[in-house]
Design a protein around this motif. Structure first.
Motif, mmCIF file in Angstrom:
data_model
loop_
_atom_site.group_PDB
_atom_site.id
_atom_site.type_symbol
_atom_site.label_atom_id
_atom_site.label_comp_id
_atom_site.label_asym_id
_atom_site.label_seq_id
_atom_site.Cartn_x
_atom_site.Cartn_y
_atom_site.Cartn_z
ATOM 1 N N ALA A 95 2.038 4.685 14.235
ATOM 2 C CA ALA A 95 1.399 3.390 14.472
ATOM 3 C C ALA A 95 0.774 2.906 13.166
ATOM 4 C CB ALA A 95 0.322 3.529 15.542
ATOM 5 N N CYS A 96 0.928 1.635 12.885
ATOM 6 C CA CYS A 96 0.348 1.042 11.671
ATOM 7 C C CYS A 96 0.218 -0.463 11.868
ATOM 8 C CB CYS A 96 1.235 1.358 10.469
ATOM 9 S SG CYS A 96 0.795 0.419 8.998
ATOM 10 N N ASN A 97 -1.019 -0.935 11.851
ATOM 11 C CA ASN A 97 -1.270 -2.369 12.059
ATOM 12 C C ASN A 97 -0.718 -3.239 10.945
ATOM 13 O OD1 ASN A 97 -2.663 -2.248 14.524
ATOM 14 N ND2 ASN A 97 -4.551 -1.623 13.458
ATOM 15 N N LYS A 98 -0.575 -2.676 9.778
ATOM 16 C CA LYS A 98 -0.043 -3.440 8.650
ATOM 17 C C LYS A 98 1.463 -3.642 8.809
ATOM 18 C CE LYS A 98 -1.794 -2.711 4.429
ATOM 19 N NZ LYS A 98 -2.308 -4.060 4.110
ATOM 20 N N CYS A 111 -3.895 2.075 14.054
ATOM 21 C CA CYS A 111 -3.957 2.604 12.682
ATOM 22 C C CYS A 111 -3.991 4.122 12.739
ATOM 23 C CB CYS A 111 -5.190 2.077 11.965
ATOM 24 S SG CYS A 111 -5.484 2.900 10.388
ATOM 25 N N SER A 112 -2.922 4.754 12.256
ATOM 26 C CA SER A 112 -2.849 6.213 12.298
ATOM 27 C C SER A 112 -3.738 6.881 11.260
ATOM 28 C CB SER A 112 -1.411 6.675 12.065
ATOM 29 O OG SER A 112 -0.551 6.073 12.988
ATOM 30 N N ALA A 113 -4.134 6.136 10.251
ATOM 31 C CA ALA A 113 -4.951 6.742 9.188
ATOM 32 C C ALA A 113 -6.380 6.986 9.664
ATOM 33 C CB ALA A 113 -4.948 5.846 7.951
ATOM 34 N N THR A 143 0.821 -1.213 0.000
ATOM 35 C CA THR A 143 0.000 0.000 0.000
ATOM 36 C C THR A 143 0.857 1.266 0.000
ATOM 37 O OG1 THR A 143 -1.803 1.179 1.091
ATOM 38 C CG2 THR A 143 -0.171 0.158 2.528
ATOM 39 N N TYR A 165 1.085 6.553 6.325
ATOM 40 C CA TYR A 165 1.444 6.139 7.693
ATOM 41 C C TYR A 165 2.168 4.797 7.690
ATOM 42 C CZ TYR A 165 -1.833 9.852 8.761
ATOM 43 O OH TYR A 165 -2.477 11.054 8.817
ATOM 44 N N PHE A 166 1.868 3.973 6.705
ATOM 45 C CA PHE A 166 2.607 2.714 6.529
ATOM 46 C C PHE A 166 4.062 3.039 6.201
ATOM 47 C CE2 PHE A 166 4.087 -0.482 3.375
ATOM 48 C CZ PHE A 166 4.079 -1.619 4.173
ATOM 49 N N CYS A 177 -0.260 3.902 1.687
ATOM 50 C CA CYS A 177 -0.710 4.648 2.868
ATOM 51 C C CYS A 177 0.487 5.376 3.481
ATOM 52 C CB CYS A 177 -1.308 3.678 3.904
ATOM 53 S SG CYS A 177 -1.604 4.482 5.492
ATOM 54 N N HIS A 185 -7.611 7.016 1.255
ATOM 55 C CA HIS A 185 -7.857 5.678 1.783
ATOM 56 C C HIS A 185 -9.132 5.017 1.286
ATOM 57 C CE1 HIS A 185 -4.544 7.086 4.220
ATOM 58 N NE2 HIS A 185 -4.329 5.830 4.579
ATOM 59 N N ALA A 237 -9.235 -1.989 11.755
ATOM 60 C CA ALA A 237 -7.786 -2.150 11.933
ATOM 61 C C ALA A 237 -6.991 -1.470 10.836
ATOM 62 C CB ALA A 237 -7.427 -3.639 11.972
ATOM 63 N N CYS A 238 -7.602 -1.280 9.649
ATOM 64 C CA CYS A 238 -6.844 -0.744 8.518
ATOM 65 C C CYS A 238 -7.790 -0.256 7.429
ATOM 66 C CB CYS A 238 -5.924 -1.833 7.948
ATOM 67 S SG CYS A 238 -4.988 -1.349 6.476
ATOM 68 N N ILE A 239 -7.499 0.918 6.884
ATOM 69 C CA ILE A 239 -8.318 1.470 5.794
ATOM 70 C C ILE A 239 -7.457 1.742 4.553
ATOM 71 C CG2 ILE A 239 -10.085 2.436 7.331
ATOM 72 C CD1 ILE A 239 -8.746 5.209 6.948
ATOM 73 N N ALA A 240 -6.382 0.970 4.412
ATOM 74 C CA ALA A 240 -5.481 1.186 3.276
ATOM 75 C C ALA A 240 -6.103 0.691 1.975
ATOM 76 C CB ALA A 240 -4.161 0.458 3.522
#
Ligand SMILES: Cc1cc2nc3c(=O)[nH]c(=O)nc-3n(C[C@H](O)[C@H](O)[C@H](O)COP(=O)(O)OP(=O)(O)OC[C@H]3O[C@@H](n4cnc5c(N)ncnc54)[C@H](O)[C@@H]3O)c2cc1C
Ligand code: SF4
Ligand code: FES
Ligand code: FES
Lengths: 211, 316
Positions: free
Chosen positions: B128-131, B138-140, B117, B121-122, B119, B148, B156-159
């Motif tokens: 912070a990033c769950n991925k 998840c910072s997004a 991705t 923040y990734f 993203c 996104h 947990a994630c909107i990437a």
């Protein structure tokens, strides 16, 4: 940094002295390599040809083709802009195709033929594209220019080879040598000074002269 | 960049077995995504397996009238192949709308499917990033989320998945051919290949540890008009905000998949029966249960308008 496996000094010494091949003979040692806090360089022999001359180098495996050219062969014509594939300043030709040399490892080019801006022409014997960039003021600061020129030469070849682009109306027809086609194909080369329109003028002249 | 060791693979099966035996090892193809992430230490493989020398760079006809695209076929070569241009135009168009000429010369079929991705923040190891770091948050969500996902996202994630090529492959019902570390081969439908984030956004595909992609196959051509519309912040060399891949038949029926809106190429087959009635009619099912943020709800309108433009193009 969190390390899931506690690495004893012995294990680390073993890793440093044993060299790449031996270090990977077991999965356990490979994990140690991953989690070791100090990452030790791994050196490799690499040979390729640059602008017609054979080169043999011993490089840290992490060395990109761009850094090999600039830092080790002192061919500083090729520029580093972003180091992440986003600007095109590092464009060189590998086996006749343009790539971003910052996103490629030198070790992956063993045996390849590389052409940089220094190989296209010399101050006494300019490549037609170099001459056209000068004539049309295709630059201001000049930082992006080596990448622009390498790309421009490759773009004309790509159009001639019939490779379509995003702006080609008919996918099944041969693409035309138009300003629109050239502009789209040059989008991977960013110019901070905004010399774009003069670059297209330079390319158009060369395209016309050789079409 | 963290140091690593390196080898050149000798066969697909050996590459898969070696990758499974070497924790954290990665295959490297074009390197245009992996090296980018290694420079930022988002990926820190201790070992790279170079798969460029395996001869997987051919496009061949299959027995059932389709095409088998080798995993190492470069994006430029795939887009320029005469058969792809003639019979699978949406795939050529999607490839040519992605990245730059230099990148497409290097990027490979498998690498493109597996690109990670964009993203922001990734990409920022300070966030912070769950991925990137499962369980870190998840910072997004609550952050800048203009780019996104608007459908199929999770708490947990909107990437989004950034590939253009994959969207075309989804509309063409491609299949991914692989070899596993035990030497067994299998085919994965593209629909099942990319995962939605759920509670495990770090698990992005159906591939098992070490599993190696050898090819992508396309079924026999389905005719129709092929269009790929990509909307982005600049006219070239930018990732999609929204993209539409469509294959439309003369009677107005067809298929459509979306890019830029979800964690995977987004296609809802049951929405496609409404295609002859126009873009608006398709939207309810295509974007059902959408969960946009205030920053990216514009994408819903943009999907409808882009689809509408694509359908007009196809009927012109
Ligand atoms: C500035 C920039 C702009 C871009 N713009 C776009 C865009 O607009 N649209 C778009 O779609 N893409 C875009 N891209 C992304 C580009 O398409 C990808 O980087 C490229 O497709 C990745 O292919 P690769 O062969 O270089 O992959 P690599 O970097 O070599 O590999 C990527 C991943 O795939 C794995 N892998 C590779 N081959 C195999 C295999 N055979 N089996 C199993 N695993 C494998 C690797 O281990 C790695 O994890 C852009 C990239 C950059 C840098
Ligand atoms: S959207 Fe996904 S990739 Fe982006 S910060 Fe959140 S968890 Fe990470
Ligand atoms: S330095 Fe390679 S693309 Fe910018
Ligand atoms: S001439 Fe200055 S960046 Fe292009």
């Amino acid at each position: 940094m969190a390390s899931p496996i506690d690495i004893s000094p012995n294990r680390r010494d073993l890793l440093i002295t044993a060299g790449a091949a031996a270090a990977l003979s077991s999965a356990a040692t490979a994990t140690a390599a991953q989690t070791a806090e100090v990452s030790q360089p791994v050196i490799s022999k690499i040979s390729f040809s640059v602008n017609g001359a054979d080169q043999a180098l011993e490089l840290d495996l992490r060395t990109t083709l761009l850094d090999a050219l600039r830092e080790h062969l002192h061919l500083t014509g090729t520029k580093k802009g972003c180091d992440h594939g986003q600007c095109g300043a590092c464009t060189v030709m590998v086996n006749g195709k343009r790539i971003n040399s910052c996103l490629s490892l030198a070790v992956m080019h063993d045996g390849d033929e590389i052409t940089t801006i220094e190989g296209l022409g010399t101050p006494d014997k300019l490549h037609p594209m170099q001459a056209a960039f000068i004539k049309h003021d295709g630059y201001q600061c000049g930082y992006c220019t080596p990448g622009q020129i390498c790309s421009a030469v490759a773009v004309l070849e790509e159009i001639r080879a019939g490779i379509p682009s995003h702006v080609s109306d008919d996918l099944n027809a041969a693409p035309a040598l138009t300003a629109d086609e050239m502009r789209e194909r040059m989008s991977g080369n960013i110019c901070r000074c905004g010399a774009y329109s003069n670059i297209i003028d330079a390319m158009s002249e060369v395209a016309g002269a050789t079409a | 960049m963290k140091s690593f060791t390196y080898e050149r693979a000798t066969s697909p099966a050996e590459a898969a077995a070696k990758a499974a035996r070497t924790p954290g090892a990665r295959f490297i193809a074009g390197g245009t995504n992996l090296l980018d992430l290694m420079k930022l230490e988002i990926e820190t493989p201790p070992h790279l397996i170079d798969v460029n020398g395996l001869g997987l760079d051919k496009i061949e006809a299959t027995d059932d009238g389709g095409l088998r695209i080798g995993a190492l076929v470069r994006n430029t070569d795939l887009a320029a192949d005469d058969r792809v241009r003639r019979d699978y135009g949406v795939l050529s168009r999607a490839l040519l709308a992605g990245a730059s000429g230099q990148l497409r010369n290097k990027a490979t079929t498998a690498g493109n499917l597996l690109q990670r991705t964009r993203c922001p923040y990734f990409y920022d190891t300070g966030q912070a990033c769950n991925k990137r770091t499962p369980g870190s948050g998840c910072s997004a969500i609550g952050g800048f989320s203009r780019q996104h996902a608007v459908v199929g996202a999770s708490t947990a994630c909107i990437a989004t998945h950034p590939s253009d090529m994959a969207v075309a492959m989804r509309v063409l019902d491609a299949q991914v051919e692989t070899v596993k570390p035990d030497g067994k081969t299998r085919r994965i439908k593209i629909a099942d290949f990319h995962k939605l984030p759920g509670s495990t956004p770090h698990i992005e595909t159906a591939l098992q540890a070490g599993e190696f992609i050898t090819a992508v196959t396309l079924p026999k051509p389905i005719g129709g008009i092929h269009v790929y519309h990509k909307i982005r912040d600049r006219a070239s060399y930018a990732f999609a905000l929204v993209s539409v891949a469509a294959v439309i038949q003369p009677d107005g029926t067809g298929r459509v998949a979306l890019g830029g809106v979800a964690h995977k190429p987004w296609r809802v087959e049951k929405a496609e029966t409404d295609l002859p009635k126009g873009a608006k009619a398709v939207m309810a099912k295509l974007m059902a249960d959408a969960t946009p943020t205030p920053e990216n709800e514009f994408k819903i309108t943009l999907v409808e308008r882009t689809l509408s433009a694509a359908l007009m193009d196809a009927r012109a």
